[in-house]
Scaffold this active site. Structure first.
Site, PDB file in Angstrom:
ATOM      1  N   GLU A 157      37.491  -4.241  30.509  1.00 45.05           N
ATOM      2  CA  GLU A 157      37.887  -3.087  29.708  1.00 45.05           C
ATOM      3  C   GLU A 157      39.152  -3.436  28.941  1.00 45.05           C
ATOM      4  O   GLU A 157      39.814  -4.446  29.247  1.00 45.05           O
ATOM      5  CB  GLU A 157      38.148  -1.882  30.620  1.00 45.05           C
TER       6      GLU A 157
ATOM      7  N   GLU B 272      29.327 -18.072  39.152  1.00 48.73           N
ATOM      8  CA  GLU B 272      29.798 -17.826  37.786  1.00 48.73           C
ATOM      9  C   GLU B 272      30.816 -18.886  37.379  1.00 48.73           C
ATOM     10  O   GLU B 272      30.752 -19.435  36.265  1.00 48.73           O
ATOM     11  CB  GLU B 272      30.420 -16.433  37.687  1.00 48.73           C
TER      12      GLU B 272
END
Length: 382
Positions: free
Chosen positions: A128, A245
């Site tokens: 965000e 990841e």
């Protein structure tokens, strides 16, 4: 040095991927770069060949091979051809494991066939404007209302968000004053849901064909049936795949480092300086010898980490060490490779320039080098 990571199935798969890239990607890649986007149909074409559905169980039309080495092959072959495939790495290495690890029977029946064929493409929305590596700072909120969650908030830097039919959104569904990490959940938002808006494509200094966008959610009614995993357990769910990841970023870093060295060896043989090929100068030989050694060291560390990961034994600390070393090596080596290309290396049409600008982000996303050092130092009791 000899690699023992892959078996015959992986090498057969490699030939399939290499042929696909040569036929379907390389001839069109310049057009994709100009457009700033890979075409959505690329992923369905790969799905038809079974390239991107390897981890999906056979009962849903996938390959039934939950073996991360197949994903490694795709990255290595892309680097070999000096192309990228948009947000495919994020889809395969980051998002799909959340579906295969957390989806219930109903969700599997609903989504897995499309994931196997490439008809469903995914993204994950964590970052965000005010929350990146600090996931506990997420402010996007989802409030339960009967059989739905009402979702409000905004996300940024979302890889693959332009094309994605399914977006896994990290949202706050509850609070715990004693634990900032509690109360986060994973909701699967589907393209076309009222109130879900895909914003502008963000312009980056590298990775031009990768769509990176902003997303906004205004009273989006997400069915409770789209909750992935347990409510309030997103932080632990996300932690399960962080090692892979980070390992995936290291895979690309090493593969692109090796591609940069190969390009540079060819360049210095052809480039003439003061009447002699650049390859005749001792400095050139020493630079490339050093870079080759660094690259091999990174490859050995990476292969050891990959072997541990396939065996289910890779720790988060070792994943951090691997990402840190491989991406920092990539930055150093690709910079020195560009230097040996001279002025041509600074022109964007040159492959080395593309590798140079693409390399910069690997020390940022998936956790910055500083975050990796923090993880490693904690393991040392510091």
């Amino acid at each position: 040095m000899r690699r023992s990571l892959f078996g015959q199935d992986h090498e057969d798969f490699r030939l399939l991927v290499r042929d696909f890239i040569a036929r379907e990607v390389a001839p069109a890649y310049e057009d994709w770069r100009s457009a700033g986007l890979v075409p959505r149909e690329l992923f369905t074409a790969m799905g038809k060949l079974g390239i991107i559905g390897t981890a999906i169980p056979e009962e849903y039309g996938g390959g039934g091979q939950d073996d991360y080495r197949f994903n490694v092959v795709i990255q290595e072959e892309c680097a070999r051809a000096i192309v990228t495939l948009g947000g495919l790495r994020t889809h395969l290495d980051v998002v799909v494991p959340y579906f295969t690890g957390l989806a219930n029977a109903e969700q599997r029946a609903r989504w897995f066939p499309g994931l196997a064929t490439g008809e469903l493409y995914t993204a994950i929305a964590m970052s965000e404007p005010g929350a990146g590596s600090d996931l506990a700072g997420v402010t996007t909120r989802a409030v339960r209302d009967g059989d739905h969650y009402v979702l409000n908030g905004a996300k940024t830097f979302i890889t693959g968000g332009h094309h994605a039919e399914l977006v896994v959104v990290v949202a706050r569904t509850g609070t715990d004053p004693d634990d900032r990490r509690a109360g986060l959940s994973l909701l699967v938002v589907e393209k076309g849901m009222p109130g879900f808006t895909v914003g502008r494509k963000l312009e980056k200094i590298g990775l031009p064909v990768q769509d990176t966008v902003e997303l906004s959610f205004a009273d989006v009614r997400v069915p409770a049936a789209n909750l992935l995993g347990e409510e309030g357990a997103a932080f632990s769910h996300l932690g399960r795949n962080l090692a892979q990841e980070r390992l995936a970023i290291a895979v690309g870093a090493v593969a692109q480092t090796r591609a940069a060295i190969d390009l540079t060896v060819s360049c210095v043989r052809e480039r003439v300086v003061f009447g002699e090929p650049l390859s005749h100068f001792q400095n050139t030989k020493f630079e490339l010898a050093s870079m080759s050694t660094e690259s091999e060291a990174a490859q050995c560390l990476l292969d050891a980490a990959l072997t541990a990961h396939v065996a289910g034994e890779l720790s988060s600390v070792d994943a951090a060490r691997t990402k840190l070393f491989c991406t920092e090596t990539q930055g150093r080596v690709v910079d020195r490779c560009l230097q040996l290309h001279g002025g041509y290396g600074y022109i964007l049409e040159s492959p080395i320039a593309r590798l140079y600008v693409d390399a910069r982000v690997t020390r940022i996303y998936g956790g910055t080098s500083e975050v990796m050092k923090t993880i490693i130092s904690k393991s040392l009791g510091l």
